[in-house]
Design an enzyme around this catalytic site. Structure first.
Site, PDB file in Angstrom:
ATOM      1  CD  GLU A  32      -2.779  -1.435   2.606  1.00 42.29           C
ATOM      2  OE1 GLU A  32      -3.623  -0.448   2.730  1.00 42.29           O
ATOM      3  OE2 GLU A  32      -2.612  -2.042   3.258  1.00 42.29           O
ATOM      4  CB  SER A 158      -5.964  -1.330   0.658  1.00 44.00           C
ATOM      5  OG  SER A 158      -5.990  -0.019   1.515  1.00 44.00           O
ATOM      6  CE1 TYR A 232      -6.910   3.968  -1.594  1.00 39.13           C
ATOM      7  CE2 TYR A 232      -6.699   1.702  -1.607  1.00 39.13           C
ATOM      8  CZ  TYR A 232      -6.718   2.647  -0.954  1.00 39.13           C
ATOM      9  OH  TYR A 232      -7.149   2.406   0.570  1.00 39.13           O
ATOM     10  NE  ARG A 271     -13.009   1.970   4.936  1.00 38.71           N
ATOM     11  CZ  ARG A 271     -11.752   1.565   4.371  1.00 38.71           C
ATOM     12  NH1 ARG A 271     -10.727   2.663   4.364  1.00 38.71           N
ATOM     13  NH2 ARG A 271     -11.424   0.364   4.141  1.00 38.71           N
ATOM     14  CG  ASP A 273     -14.524  -1.587   4.909  1.00 37.79           C
ATOM     15  OD1 ASP A 273     -14.826  -0.399   5.180  1.00 37.79           O
ATOM     16  OD2 ASP A 273     -13.288  -1.814   4.455  1.00 37.79           O
ATOM     17  CD  GLU A 289     -10.645  -5.268   5.722  1.00 40.60           C
ATOM     18  OE1 GLU A 289      -9.519  -5.250   6.548  1.00 40.60           O
ATOM     19  OE2 GLU A 289     -10.873  -5.488   4.750  1.00 40.60           O
ATOM     20  CG  ASN A 291      -8.231   0.671   7.350  1.00 45.27           C
ATOM     21  OD1 ASN A 291      -7.320   1.369   8.060  1.00 45.27           O
ATOM     22  ND2 ASN A 291      -8.209   0.513   6.015  1.00 45.27           N
ATOM     23  N   GLY A 295      -7.446   5.502   4.628  1.00 43.81           N
ATOM     24  CA  GLY A 295      -6.923   6.203   3.544  1.00 43.81           C
ATOM     25  C   GLY A 295      -7.123   7.856   3.774  1.00 43.81           C
TER      26      GLY A 295
END
Length: 344
Positions: A32, A158, A232, A271, A273, A289, A291, A295
């Site tokens: 990443e 990611s 991305y 964050r 998900d 998950e 995070n 980002g």
């Protein structure tokens, strides 16, 4: 189907942030790295626009010496993946006595490991998919689960290295060693049942009154699924913010996200998900998950949700820094505080 959620403005309840010397730690050597560089540069530019002194540090093996030489008031950790997100950098900064943003050592160790995250969150009543950790050699003998199922690295973020194995996939049956996939890069993988339906995500931001969820975004890839490239590459995924889902599902997503943030001991921002099978109602909602270092690129979801709630990018960055300083006794409002070096 629609979400009648009213937009709630995020207001700053802390005093203005003092002018600080902030080291932005970015880059590194994980998969990443490119994302981290974009996140870090965005953060650095926003801080400079707000009058702070910024030292950009591209993570390498001399990072401790470079941080010691810079002697910042606080580090904004914009690293993604190992070693910036797994507790390694957090432990180093703890030992150096430098305050830093986002979650601390213990939380980072748990949250980057998807199986440990399940063990931590499921007992709190947060639904997560079943499945098990498998060695890659097992995959070439027989499927670990009934198809369709998902394979993902145990400790990457990611959507790096995620594969969906279906009855009609070109991976072979059983999976061929010669076909490109995460089994060629990772020794252990997490196999989970595939949950059809909606890809949803919720940002949580810490504040003086505790963490709060912002809103729910639905991620709609233009093709395939929401993998690393879809995340991305501009134009590959539509962000529906707020998600057009029933209000009770949106509220449940936000509730689970805040519960997970608290249960894991997250700090700054996180964050969560989700996947939601709308045919199953509330029973079809699963947390995938958490995070701990989302980002901060122009395409990233936390800044997008903050903007929807009335918080500009620069305000978001300063709020994350203010949270780090408030937890460590650092200099947040113009008064010098004793720096403890403890975080998270």
């Amino acid at each position: 189907m629609g979400n009648s959620e009213s937009r709630q403005t995020v207001t700053a309840s802390r005093p203005p942030l003092a002018k600080l010397h902030i080291a932005v730690l970015m880059g590194g050597w994980s998969n990443e790295r490119p994302v981290s560089l974009m996140s870090g540069e965005g953060v650095a530019e926003a801080l400079e626009e707000r009058g702070h002194k910024v030292t950009r540090i591209d993570m390498d093996h001399s990072v401790a010496a470079r941080l010691a030489e810079a002697a910042p008031d606080v580090v904004f950790n914009a690293l993604h993946g190992v070693p910036g997100e797994d507790g390694t950098v957090q432990g180093m900064l703890d030992l150096m006595g430098i305050p830093y943003t986002h979650s601390g050592l213990a939380t980072s160790v748990i949250a980057i490991d998807k199986e440990l995250t399940k063990q931590a969150l499921v007992p709190h009543g947060i639904p997560m998919p079943g499945g098990r950790v498998v060695h890659r050699d097992e995959l070439h003998a027989a499927d670990p689960l009934a198809r369709p199922y998902v394979l993902k690295p145990v400790n990457e973020g990611s959507s790096v290295g995620v594969a969906i194995v279906t009855a009609n996939s070109n991976y072979g049956n059983p999976i061929s060693r010669d076909v490109r996939g995460p089994w060629q890069e990772f020794e252990e993988l997490l196999a989970e049942p595939y949950i059809k339906g909606h890809e949803l995500t919720v940002a949580v931001i810490a504040g003086p009154d505790g963490p709060r969820a912002l809103t729910v975004t639905e991620l709609v890839p233009k093709s395939g699924f929401y993998d690393f490239d879809a995340k991305y590459t501009d134009g590959m995924t539509e962000h529906v913010c707020p998600a057009q889902i029933p209000e009770h599902i949106a509220d449940l997503c936000k509730s689970y996200a805040v519960q997970a943030h608290k249960a894991l001991g997250c700090a700054g921002t996180s964050r969560s998900d989700f996947r939601w099978d709308d045919e199953q109602g509330e029973q079809g909602l699963f947390l995938l998950e958490v995070n701990t270092q989302p980002g901060m690129t122009p395409l990233s979801l936390v800044p997008e949700q903050a903007k929807y709630c009335g918080m500009a990018y620069g305000e978001l960055v300063e709020a994350i820094i203010a949270d780090a300083l408030a937890r460590t006794g650092g200099k947040a409002d113009g008064a010098d505080g004793e720096r403890s070096g403890r975080n998270g």
